[in-house]
Structures are given as structure tokens and as C-alpha cells.
Design a protein around this motif. Structure first.
Motif, PDB file in Angstrom:
ATOM      1  N   ALA A 183       0.845  -1.190   0.000  1.00 40.92           N
ATOM      2  CA  ALA A 183       0.000   0.000   0.000  1.00 40.92           C
ATOM      3  C   ALA A 183       0.877   1.236   0.000  1.00 40.92           C
ATOM      4  N   SER A 184       0.388   2.287  -0.620  1.00 38.44           N
ATOM      5  CA  SER A 184       1.069   3.578  -0.569  1.00 38.44           C
ATOM      6  C   SER A 184       0.085   4.633  -0.083  1.00 38.44           C
ATOM      7  N   PHE A 185       0.607   5.668   0.514  1.00 33.86           N
ATOM      8  CA  PHE A 185      -0.229   6.707   1.116  1.00 33.86           C
ATOM      9  C   PHE A 185       0.548   8.013   1.137  1.00 33.86           C
ATOM     10  N   ASP A 186      -0.194   9.110   1.283  1.00 28.03           N
ATOM     11  CA  ASP A 186       0.426  10.414   1.504  1.00 28.03           C
ATOM     12  C   ASP A 186      -0.379  11.146   2.566  1.00 28.03           C
ATOM     13  N   ARG A 187      -0.158  12.415   2.714  1.00 32.92           N
ATOM     14  CA  ARG A 187      -0.816  13.167   3.782  1.00 32.92           C
ATOM     15  C   ARG A 187      -2.335  13.210   3.604  1.00 32.92           C
ATOM     16  N   THR A 188      -2.807  13.022   2.380  1.00 36.56           N
ATOM     17  CA  THR A 188      -4.248  13.093   2.128  1.00 36.56           C
ATOM     18  C   THR A 188      -4.941  11.742   2.311  1.00 36.56           C
ATOM     19  N   GLY A 189      -4.186  10.651   2.377  1.00 38.79           N
ATOM     20  CA  GLY A 189      -4.800   9.338   2.551  1.00 38.79           C
ATOM     21  C   GLY A 189      -4.175   8.289   1.654  1.00 38.79           C
ATOM     22  N   TRP A 190      -4.947   7.238   1.371  1.00 33.11           N
ATOM     23  CA  TRP A 190      -4.456   6.117   0.576  1.00 33.11           C
ATOM     24  C   TRP A 190      -4.289   6.499  -0.884  1.00 33.11           C
ATOM     25  N   ARG A 191      -3.207   5.985  -1.492  1.00 33.34           N
ATOM     26  CA  ARG A 191      -2.984   6.196  -2.918  1.00 33.34           C
ATOM     27  C   ARG A 191      -3.107   4.895  -3.714  1.00 33.34           C
ATOM     28  N   SER A 192      -2.684   3.775  -3.153  1.00 31.89           N
ATOM     29  CA  SER A 192      -2.772   2.494  -3.844  1.00 31.89           C
ATOM     30  C   SER A 192      -2.811   1.373  -2.819  1.00 31.89           C
ATOM     31  N   LEU A 193      -3.349   0.230  -3.237  1.00 32.38           N
ATOM     32  CA  LEU A 193      -3.431  -0.953  -2.381  1.00 32.38           C
ATOM     33  C   LEU A 193      -3.536  -2.177  -3.284  1.00 32.38           C
ATOM     34  N   ARG A 194      -2.640  -3.146  -3.055  1.00 31.16           N
ATOM     35  CA  ARG A 194      -2.661  -4.340  -3.899  1.00 31.16           C
ATOM     36  C   ARG A 194      -2.126  -5.522  -3.117  1.00 31.16           C
ATOM     37  N   ALA A 195      -2.771  -6.677  -3.294  1.00 30.67           N
ATOM     38  CA  ALA A 195      -2.315  -7.922  -2.692  1.00 30.67           C
ATOM     39  C   ALA A 195      -1.713  -8.801  -3.776  1.00 30.67           C
ATOM     40  N   LEU A 196      -0.523  -9.332  -3.492  1.00 28.87           N
ATOM     41  CA  LEU A 196       0.158 -10.238  -4.404  1.00 28.87           C
ATOM     42  C   LEU A 196       0.245 -11.612  -3.745  1.00 28.87           C
ATOM     43  N   TYR A 197       0.071 -12.659  -4.520  1.00 29.47           N
ATOM     44  CA  TYR A 197       0.145 -14.015  -3.994  1.00 29.47           C
ATOM     45  C   TYR A 197       1.427 -14.649  -4.519  1.00 29.47           C
ATOM     46  N   ALA A 198       2.429 -14.711  -3.647  1.00 33.00           N
ATOM     47  CA  ALA A 198       3.750 -15.178  -4.033  1.00 33.00           C
ATOM     48  C   ALA A 198       4.435 -15.794  -2.821  1.00 33.00           C
ATOM     49  N   ASP A 199       5.411 -16.646  -3.078  1.00 32.91           N
ATOM     50  CA  ASP A 199       6.206 -17.251  -2.011  1.00 32.91           C
ATOM     51  C   ASP A 199       7.216 -16.210  -1.543  1.00 32.91           C
ATOM     52  N   THR A 200       6.891 -15.510  -0.476  1.00 31.18           N
ATOM     53  CA  THR A 200       7.733 -14.397  -0.047  1.00 31.18           C
ATOM     54  C   THR A 200       9.036 -14.859   0.600  1.00 31.18           C
ATOM     55  N   ALA A 201       9.134 -16.137   0.960  1.00 28.17           N
ATOM     56  CA  ALA A 201      10.399 -16.646   1.489  1.00 28.17           C
ATOM     57  C   ALA A 201      11.374 -16.950   0.352  1.00 28.17           C
ATOM     58  N   ALA A 202      10.845 -17.240  -0.843  1.00 29.95           N
ATOM     59  CA  ALA A 202      11.699 -17.604  -1.971  1.00 29.95           C
ATOM     60  C   ALA A 202      12.002 -16.420  -2.887  1.00 29.95           C
ATOM     61  N   CYS A 203      11.078 -15.483  -3.007  1.00 34.24           N
ATOM     62  CA  CYS A 203      11.294 -14.352  -3.910  1.00 34.24           C
ATOM     63  C   CYS A 203      11.870 -13.172  -3.131  1.00 34.24           C
ATOM     64  N   ASP A 204      12.325 -12.176  -3.870  1.00 36.17           N
ATOM     65  CA  ASP A 204      12.905 -10.987  -3.260  1.00 36.17           C
ATOM     66  C   ASP A 204      11.810  -9.934  -3.108  1.00 36.17           C
ATOM     67  N   VAL A 205      11.374  -9.712  -1.876  1.00 38.81           N
ATOM     68  CA  VAL A 205      10.316  -8.730  -1.627  1.00 38.81           C
ATOM     69  C   VAL A 205      10.741  -7.340  -2.087  1.00 38.81           C
ATOM     70  N   ALA A 206      12.019  -7.027  -1.951  1.00 43.47           N
ATOM     71  CA  ALA A 206      12.510  -5.714  -2.390  1.00 43.47           C
ATOM     72  C   ALA A 206      12.245  -5.500  -3.869  1.00 43.47           C
ATOM     73  N   ASP A 207      12.369  -6.560  -4.678  1.00 45.99           N
ATOM     74  CA  ASP A 207      12.080  -6.429  -6.109  1.00 45.99           C
ATOM     75  C   ASP A 207      10.602  -6.154  -6.350  1.00 45.99           C
ATOM     76  N   LEU A 208       9.727  -6.817  -5.580  1.00 41.86           N
ATOM     77  CA  LEU A 208       8.292  -6.583  -5.718  1.00 41.86           C
ATOM     78  C   LEU A 208       7.930  -5.158  -5.314  1.00 41.86           C
ATOM     79  N   VAL A 209       8.567  -4.663  -4.263  1.00 45.94           N
ATOM     80  CA  VAL A 209       8.320  -3.292  -3.826  1.00 45.94           C
ATOM     81  C   VAL A 209       8.799  -2.310  -4.894  1.00 45.94           C
ATOM     82  N   PHE A 210       9.974  -2.561  -5.456  1.00 41.57           N
ATOM     83  CA  PHE A 210      10.512  -1.683  -6.508  1.00 41.57           C
ATOM     84  C   PHE A 210       9.570  -1.639  -7.702  1.00 41.57           C
ATOM     85  N   ARG A 211       9.055  -2.819  -8.114  1.00 38.50           N
ATOM     86  CA  ARG A 211       8.126  -2.848  -9.237  1.00 38.50           C
ATOM     87  C   ARG A 211       6.840  -2.094  -8.919  1.00 38.50           C
TER      88      ARG A 211
END
Length: 251
Positions: A183-211
Motif C-alpha cells: 500500500a502507498s499513502f500520503d498526507r491526504t490518505g491512501w494512494r494504492s493498495l494491492r495484494a500479491l500471492y507469491a512465495d515471499t520466502a523464496a522471492c525478493d520482496v525488495a524487487d516486488l516493492v521496486f516494481r
């Protein structure tokens, strides 16, 4: 469903375990009571509720009010845009159902809760499957347990976010073994929200955040808070149920 009382006994319904925790000690810190493994797929309500009943019976948890944190795998999220029109309850539910249907397909019987309206701001809505909602009431009622708050994991973490993220722009990443809510937000409130279904122990969460930053046009310098039941990657031994229950006990 979107608010957290500061009470003693919490349950955590996770993708692999259900767990219970209570406040203990002078500082009322969270202490694990126990957990039970779920015998089937994490989104199978019957197996989840059977494990919960086993946990409650094993620890004689009866005749009190309990609060529950639900894994993000068990619920669905939607960001509902601001509506300038005054909506009654039926109209607000119709608006939420339209948004959820656009994201996930028809969900007519799901239990939906949306956060209170704030002028000009989008709102987070959460949907809980009907079999889980009804089954949870049954399991608790059979043991004379009162149903307190039911809080989705992402909301629990948001309510307990660090002071540094309050009143400014940023991102929140809540990781579970097979789910990541961004999720992303600013001073005015929510800007985005998304759920991803992935093996977070095997993939690089930092890459998902960057994308996600690229997809949503989020400032690369915006602060990120990464948390959840797998806050450090590769920790396969985390007990989801207890970790979720403890997430309900933020200060």
C-alpha cells in the motif's frame, strides 16, 4: 473489523497455523498460549475452523471475549474511491461490491467492512468469506466465547505503524509466507493498495516493492515499512498463528 481494542486475549488465523496469545506481565506484553497446525489448504475454511476448535479446547479457552487477526490470505482488499454523494448503508455496500467484483469477480455473500468516510479520501474495504464468518461465530459460540474485533492482518500492522510514518507519504509492505500486501499513502490518505500471492520466502520482496513503486508512480525516496510474519526473508520456522495473534497487541 477495522479497529483494534487493546484487550487481553487474541487469536491468529494464519495460512499454516491458528494460534492464541494473551497480554502478560507488568508491561502487558504479548505471550503465546499455543498453536495448532491447519491440516489442509490455507483458504479452506473447514480445516481452519477445525484447527481453531482444537486449539480452544486444548487450552480450555471459554467464557471470555476474544479478538481475532485474520491472515491476509483469507480476506480480500479493495481501495474504494471517494464519493461526494451521501450514501446510505445499502448504497455503500453496492459501491463496495462493484469495486470488489471488478477486482475479483462476483462476491455477493461476502462480509464487507469499509473504514469511515473522510472527505476527499479513498477508503480501504475488506471482505471476509461467508463460510469463515459464519463458522467463526459457531466455533466461538459453542464455547461461550464472545466475538470481539475481527481484524485483517494488513490493518493490524497499519494501526501499529511507527510514528515516523504517521502524517507523511510512504509505503507499507505486509508479508506472509504466500501473500504480500503493498500500500502507498500520503498526507491526504491512501494512494494504492494491492495484494500479491507469491512465495515471499523464496522471492525478493525488495524487487516486488521496486516494481510496485514503478507501477504506481511512487516516489523512490518515500519511506518503506516492511513487516509481517516473515519480516526477514528465509525464516521458514515462523509460527503464523501466534505471530498474527501478537500483531493484534500493538501499543
Amino acid at each position: 473489523m477495522l479497529r483494534l481494542p487493546n484487550d487481553a486475549l487474541w487469536l491468529g488465523l494464519g495460512p499454516r497455523q491458528v494460534g492464541a496469545a494473551r497480554r502478560a506481565g507488568r508491561r502487558r506484553q504479548g505471550a503465546a498460549i499455543g498453536s495448532v497446525a491447519v491440516a489442509a489448504a490455507p483458504d479452506a475454511a473447514g480445516a481452519l475452523l477445525q484447527a481453531l476448535a482444537q486449539l480452544l479446547d486444548a487450552h480450555a479457552l471459554r467464557r471470555r471475549t476474544v479478538h481475532t487477526v485474520l491472515s491476509d490470505r483469507l480476506v480480500r482488499y479493495a481501495l474504494v474511491p471517494f464519493s461526494a454523494a451521501h450514501l446510505d448503508a445499502a448504497e455503500e455496500r453496492a459501491l463496495c461490491l462493484a469495486r470488489f467484483s471488478a477486482l475479483y469477480g462476483p462476491m455477493p455473500d461476502w462480509h464487507i467492512v469499509i473504514e469511515p468516510a473522510r472527505y476527499g479520501a479513498a477508503r480501504v474495504a475488506c471482505a471476509m468469506p461467508p463460510a469463515l464468518a459464519a463458522g467463526l461465530d459457531t466455533v466461538l459460540g459453542e464455547r461461550a466465547l464472545g466475538r470481539g474485533a475481527i481484524v485483517p492482518h494488513f490493518v493490524a500492522r497499519w494501526n501499529g505503524r511507527p510514528a515516523a510514518l504517521r502524517g507523511r507519504s510512504g509505503m507499507l509492505a505486509v508479508a506472509e509466507p504466500d501473500t504480500l500486501v503493498l500500500a502507498s499513502f500520503d498526507r491526504t490518505g491512501w494512494r494504492s493498495l494491492r495484494a500479491l500471492y507469491a512465495d515471499t520466502a523464496a522471492c525478493d520482496v525488495a524487487d516486488l516493492v521496486f516494481r510496485e513503486r514503478l507501477l504506481q508512480g511512487i516516489d523512490p525516496a518515500a519511506p518503506l515499512w516492511q513487516t509481517g510474519t516473515v519480516p526477514s526473508q528465509g525464516n521458514a520456522d515462523v509460527d503464523d498463528g501466534i505471530a498474527l495473534a501478537l500483531a493484534g497487541m500493538h501499543p
